[in-house]
Write a protein that holds these residues in place. Structure first.
Motif, mmCIF file in Angstrom:
data_model
loop_
_atom_site.group_PDB
_atom_site.id
_atom_site.type_symbol
_atom_site.label_atom_id
_atom_site.label_comp_id
_atom_site.label_asym_id
_atom_site.label_seq_id
_atom_site.Cartn_x
_atom_site.Cartn_y
_atom_site.Cartn_z
ATOM 1 N N LYS A 17 -0.562 -11.192 7.664
ATOM 2 C CA LYS A 17 0.946 -10.795 7.520
ATOM 3 C C LYS A 17 1.181 -9.648 6.484
ATOM 4 O O LYS A 17 1.340 -8.578 6.615
ATOM 5 N N ARG A 18 0.331 -10.545 5.433
ATOM 6 C CA ARG A 18 0.847 -9.011 4.244
ATOM 7 C C ARG A 18 -0.265 -8.100 5.159
ATOM 8 O O ARG A 18 0.092 -6.197 4.049
ATOM 9 N N PHE A 19 -1.133 -7.910 5.423
ATOM 10 C CA PHE A 19 -1.790 -6.948 5.212
ATOM 11 C C PHE A 19 -1.636 -6.057 6.753
ATOM 12 O O PHE A 19 -0.894 -4.541 5.982
ATOM 13 N N GLU A 20 -0.353 -6.407 7.642
ATOM 14 C CA GLU A 20 0.088 -5.714 8.356
ATOM 15 C C GLU A 20 2.340 -4.661 7.126
ATOM 16 O O GLU A 20 2.033 -3.912 7.612
ATOM 17 N N GLN A 21 2.033 -5.759 6.448
ATOM 18 C CA GLN A 21 3.322 -5.448 5.304
ATOM 19 C C GLN A 21 3.183 -4.329 4.844
ATOM 20 O O GLN A 21 3.766 -3.358 4.659
ATOM 21 N N LEU A 22 1.915 -4.590 4.099
ATOM 22 C CA LEU A 22 0.923 -3.119 3.008
ATOM 23 C C LEU A 22 1.211 -1.860 4.220
ATOM 24 O O LEU A 22 0.974 -0.790 3.628
ATOM 25 N N CYS A 23 0.644 -2.267 5.454
ATOM 26 C CA CYS A 23 0.382 -1.135 5.601
ATOM 27 C C CYS A 23 1.336 0.215 5.996
ATOM 28 O O CYS A 23 1.588 1.165 6.369
ATOM 29 N N ILE A 24 2.628 -1.165 6.903
ATOM 30 C CA ILE A 24 3.468 -0.339 7.283
ATOM 31 C C ILE A 24 4.389 0.222 5.708
ATOM 32 O O ILE A 24 5.564 1.198 6.050
ATOM 33 N N GLU A 25 4.645 -0.175 4.327
ATOM 34 C CA GLU A 25 4.848 0.366 3.163
ATOM 35 C C GLU A 25 4.169 1.320 3.040
ATOM 36 O O GLU A 25 4.362 2.795 3.202
ATOM 37 N N GLN A 26 2.643 1.540 3.392
ATOM 38 C CA GLN A 26 2.175 2.340 3.249
ATOM 39 C C GLN A 26 2.162 4.121 3.940
ATOM 40 O O GLN A 26 2.478 4.919 3.703
ATOM 41 N N GLY A 36 1.374 8.652 -5.086
ATOM 42 C CA GLY A 36 0.693 7.747 -6.106
ATOM 43 C C GLY A 36 1.030 6.760 -4.906
ATOM 44 O O GLY A 36 -0.300 5.617 -5.361
ATOM 45 N N ARG A 37 1.946 6.181 -4.580
ATOM 46 C CA ARG A 37 2.408 5.005 -3.881
ATOM 47 C C ARG A 37 1.208 4.202 -2.817
ATOM 48 O O ARG A 37 0.422 3.836 -2.539
ATOM 49 N N VAL A 38 1.116 5.833 -2.284
ATOM 50 C CA VAL A 38 0.131 5.257 -1.201
ATOM 51 C C VAL A 38 -1.710 4.953 -1.560
ATOM 52 O O VAL A 38 -1.872 4.500 -0.855
ATOM 53 N N ASN A 39 -1.708 5.731 -2.956
ATOM 54 C CA ASN A 39 -2.901 5.333 -3.216
ATOM 55 C C ASN A 39 -3.074 3.739 -3.268
ATOM 56 O O ASN A 39 -3.716 3.268 -3.447
ATOM 57 N N ARG A 40 -2.049 3.505 -3.825
ATOM 58 C CA ARG A 40 -1.897 2.174 -4.709
ATOM 59 C C ARG A 40 -2.164 1.177 -3.803
ATOM 60 O O ARG A 40 -2.729 0.067 -3.166
#
Length: 124
Positions: A17-26, A36-40
């Motif tokens: 679930k976190r993987f999905e969430q972080l990919c959407i944020e990316q 910078g945010r993309v790289n983090r």
């Protein structure tokens, strides 16, 4: 997810679930050109993937549920994570993304295919 959070304490489903969430944020950060945010986020997503890999039976296969996801970055990241586990299915997903012309993910997918074909990229 906090930097010092123990990923080992999370269930595989929580990590997925976190993987999905972080990919959407990316994806959103890419859209806003927040490099910078993309790289983090790349490193945070990678940490989740490596945690799944370290679990018995290599749990990255759980990310296959994101093949065909409505968010192209989720699809691409899941396909990358599965190249070492289910190469034919992951490669088809990457080819579909490359063929979609949905940028910048199609560019990443196209380069991945070139690097796979030339032996530059060997998934582990």
């Amino acid at each position: 997810m906090k930097r010092d959070e123990d990923l080992g304490a999370l269930s595989s489903e929580e990590i997925v679930k976190r993987f999905e969430q972080l990919c959407i944020e990316q994806y959103d950060a890419m859209d806003r050109e927040e490099r910078g945010r993309v790289n983090r986020l790349v490193w945070r997503i990678h940490a989740l993937e490596m945690e799944l890999k370290s679990r018995p039976g290599d749990q990255r296969r759980l990310l296959r549920r994101f093949f065909g996801h409505s968010n192209m970055q989720v699809r691409l990241s899941a396909a990358h994570a599965n190249l070492a586990i289910d190469y034919p299915a992951a490669r088809r997903e990457i080819q579909d993304i490359a063929d979609s012309k949905w940028g910048p993910q199609c560019g990443d997918a196209g380069m991945t295919l070139i690097n796979l074909d030339n032996g530059i990229y060997r998934p582990t």
